[in-house]
Design a protein around this motif. Structure first.
Motif, mmCIF file in Angstrom:
data_model
loop_
_atom_site.group_PDB
_atom_site.id
_atom_site.type_symbol
_atom_site.label_atom_id
_atom_site.label_comp_id
_atom_site.label_asym_id
_atom_site.label_seq_id
_atom_site.Cartn_x
_atom_site.Cartn_y
_atom_site.Cartn_z
ATOM 1 N N ALA A 128 -5.645 -14.576 2.752
ATOM 2 C CA ALA A 128 -6.253 -13.349 3.282
ATOM 3 C C ALA A 128 -5.324 -12.669 4.282
ATOM 4 C CB ALA A 128 -7.596 -13.673 3.932
ATOM 5 N N VAL A 129 -4.675 -13.466 5.121
ATOM 6 C CA VAL A 129 -3.726 -12.916 6.102
ATOM 7 C C VAL A 129 -2.534 -12.275 5.390
ATOM 8 C CG1 VAL A 129 -2.158 -13.485 7.981
ATOM 9 C CG2 VAL A 129 -4.429 -14.540 7.897
ATOM 10 N N ALA A 130 -2.002 -12.974 4.371
ATOM 11 C CA ALA A 130 -0.850 -12.453 3.630
ATOM 12 C C ALA A 130 -1.187 -11.152 2.910
ATOM 13 C CB ALA A 130 -0.363 -13.501 2.629
ATOM 14 N N LEU A 131 -2.383 -11.080 2.336
ATOM 15 C CA LEU A 131 -2.801 -9.861 1.643
ATOM 16 C C LEU A 131 -2.929 -8.691 2.613
ATOM 17 C CD1 LEU A 131 -5.493 -11.519 -0.622
ATOM 18 C CD2 LEU A 131 -3.457 -10.337 -1.457
ATOM 19 N N ALA A 132 -3.469 -8.963 3.795
ATOM 20 C CA ALA A 132 -3.574 -7.906 4.805
ATOM 21 C C ALA A 132 -2.183 -7.445 5.238
ATOM 22 C CB ALA A 132 -4.366 -8.406 6.008
ATOM 23 N N ALA A 133 -1.245 -8.393 5.302
ATOM 24 C CA ALA A 133 0.126 -8.042 5.675
ATOM 25 C C ALA A 133 0.777 -7.160 4.611
ATOM 26 C CB ALA A 133 0.948 -9.309 5.884
ATOM 27 N N VAL A 134 0.489 -7.426 3.350
ATOM 28 C CA VAL A 134 1.008 -6.570 2.273
ATOM 29 C C VAL A 134 0.470 -5.152 2.444
ATOM 30 C CG1 VAL A 134 0.967 -6.116 -0.211
ATOM 31 C CG2 VAL A 134 1.313 -8.444 0.614
ATOM 32 N N GLY A 135 -0.829 -5.043 2.648
ATOM 33 C CA GLY A 135 -1.439 -3.728 2.799
ATOM 34 C C GLY A 135 -0.915 -2.954 3.997
ATOM 35 N N ALA A 136 -0.536 -3.672 5.049
ATOM 36 C CA ALA A 136 -0.075 -3.014 6.274
ATOM 37 C C ALA A 136 1.431 -2.814 6.313
ATOM 38 C CB ALA A 136 -0.507 -3.841 7.489
ATOM 39 N N SER A 137 2.150 -3.314 5.314
ATOM 40 C CA SER A 137 3.619 -3.261 5.327
ATOM 41 C C SER A 137 4.137 -1.830 5.354
ATOM 42 C CB SER A 137 4.180 -3.968 4.086
ATOM 43 O OG SER A 137 3.841 -5.339 4.096
ATOM 44 N N GLN A 138 5.030 -1.579 6.301
ATOM 45 C CA GLN A 138 5.672 -0.264 6.404
ATOM 46 C C GLN A 138 7.168 -0.341 6.097
ATOM 47 O OE1 GLN A 138 3.973 2.516 6.882
ATOM 48 N NE2 GLN A 138 2.032 1.405 7.118
ATOM 49 N N GLN A 139 7.687 -1.555 5.966
ATOM 50 C CA GLN A 139 9.098 -1.756 5.681
ATOM 51 C C GLN A 139 9.260 -2.623 4.435
ATOM 52 O OE1 GLN A 139 10.528 -3.455 9.376
ATOM 53 N NE2 GLN A 139 11.065 -1.434 10.192
ATOM 54 N N TRP A 140 10.339 -2.381 3.712
ATOM 55 C CA TRP A 140 10.618 -3.068 2.454
ATOM 56 C C TRP A 140 10.709 -4.583 2.642
ATOM 57 C CZ3 TRP A 140 10.355 -3.428 -2.419
ATOM 58 C CH2 TRP A 140 11.308 -4.054 -3.216
ATOM 59 N N ILE A 141 11.437 -5.020 3.653
ATOM 60 C CA ILE A 141 11.638 -6.455 3.860
ATOM 61 C C ILE A 141 10.331 -7.144 4.248
ATOM 62 C CG2 ILE A 141 12.281 -6.254 6.299
ATOM 63 C CD1 ILE A 141 13.829 -8.629 3.662
#
Length: 416
Positions: free
Chosen positions: A108-121
């Motif tokens: 769940a944390v990783a999925l939220a991080a994907v959704g919030a990603s603003q940078q490619w890396i």
């Protein structure tokens, strides 16, 4: 609903599996608990496939070249491969319920991080984490096999595998629909929220178990994964069969979009995606094959399914001229692949009940290698010789699987 909850609660509190060893006699899995595991697997595996129809939107959002965005899928698969080797074996060392809940929460944390990603890396790192945690599917399959009675093991594994198949089939359609309304990030935020809910339900209702530790350290556990490959003949045979059938599966699904999107068919991506619904036959096959394996028909089911797999490439070969023939071939192929896959798992679980997590981790490594090789081979063959050559390649891989089965069937320790 009330009856289902009571059934689940009964499984969680009354199961002798709450005792120190998972090998204690089990009353088996209730239908409601099996359904919970199936839904969990469906969501977990869908997280791996959500990105495929969203790559263009991701590229535009993050300013990444279209030629580079495919690395997102690669990153997820890298995470999944690492999880098979490093996380799945933990199911034989630690409390499986806690391991599963922890994986689901981190997912769940990783999925939220994907959704919030603003940078490619950052996106790539989050996608690796999504793949790493998605191997909870394999831990759940081993958990299912451990909780089930011997007489229901195949059917239970088949039911959970049906959830996996449905998750794969529905992931692309679901992510596309959500993205059309709210953007690609909403797909991952929504999945993160659902995953948190699943984690809470699992924590409340899943049975408490304790693994047999036998003094093993984590490093010794990982080493034993490779020891099993050397010592367990059934794992090697069934692993090689998995490599071949999933190479076949990957050949079809990787290359199929190329002739369908090209003239004269020129189908839209939505229309091409609808062919995935033909794969629902795979979900049916998974449950049926599990029942047949419970009845001691593992070898027979394998042989029949592999012959069906070979024959499926005949109608698939007419994809450029007959969509009906293609649909029939897809149904046959998916049914055959899932029948062999579930039978494989039922047999290797029965061979080593004390090492089910490590057995499935080793087995799924064959699956990953087969899928990767099939994808690479399919695109190269299509580029050089076209769709008919791809169909010939798929047929030859199927023939190789039939030959392997014939060579090993008489001397195998599998159930007859």
């Amino acid at each position: 609903m009330k009856a289902d909850i009571e059934s689940l609660t009964s499984s969680a509190t009354d199961s002798p599996l709450a005792q120190p060893k998972e090998q204690a006699q089990s009353p088996g899995l209730s239908p409601a608990l099996t359904l919970l595991f199936s839904v969990t697997c469906a969501l977990a595996v869908a997280n791996v496939y959500f990105a495929q129809p969203l790559l263009d939107s991701m590229a535009q959002s993050l300013g990444v070249a279209a030629s580079m965005i495919g690395i997102v899928v690669t990153a997820t698969q890298v995470g999944y491969a690492l999880g098979l080797l490093l996380v799945v074996p933990l199911g034989d060392l630690v409390n499986r319920k806690r391991l599963i809940v922890a994986q689901v929460l981190m997912s769940a944390v990783a999925l939220a991080a994907v959704g919030a990603s603003q940078q490619w890396i950052v996106l790539l790192g989050a996608m690796v984490a999504v793949g790493l945690m998605a191997v909870v599917v394999q831990v759940l399959v081993a958990y299912t096999a451990a909780l089930a009675t011997p007489s229901q093991r195949g059917q239970a594994v088949g039911s959970v595998t049906s959830g996996i198949v449905l998750g794969i089939l529905l992931a692309r359609l679901t992510s596309g629909l959500i993205a059309d309304f709210a953007g690609w990030r909403a797909v991952y935020f929504a999945s993160s929220a659902l995953t948190l809910i699943i984690a809470a339900v699992l924590w409340k209702l899943a049975p408490v178990t304790s693994a047999q530790r036998d003094g093993k350290s984590y490093l010794a556990l990982i080493r034993s994964l490779f020891t099993l490959l050397g010592s367990e003949r059934i794992l090697r045979i069934r692993g090689l069969l998995a490599l071949l059938i999933f190479a076949d599966f990957s050949v079809l699904w990787t290359a199929m979009v190329l002739p369908l999107s090209a003239p004269p068919l020129s189908l839209s991506h939505t229309a091409i995606g609808l062919f995935g619904l033909a794969g629902l036959a795979g979900a049916l096959a998974a449950r049926r094959a599990g029942r047949w394996a419970d009845q001691g028909l593992g070898q027979r089911v394998t042989g029949i399914a592999l012959v069906l797999l070979t024959l499926s490439w005949l109608p698939i070969g007419f994809a450029e001229t007959s969509l009906l023939a293609l649909a029939c071939g897809v149904i046959m192929l998916d049914f055959a692949v899932q029948a062999v896959h579930v039978t494989n798992q039922s047999l290797i679980f029965a061979a080593r009940p004390d090492a089910q997590s490590r057995m499935v981790g080793a087995y799924m490594c064959f699956y990953s290698v087969g899928s990767a090789l099939g994808a690479v081979a399919a695109t190269q063959v299509y580029a050089l010789w076209g769709w008919v050559a791809v169909s010939v390649l798929g047929g030859l891989i199927s023939v190789a699987a039939v030959a392997l089965w014939l060579l090993t069937a008489r001397t195998s320790n599998d159930s007859q």
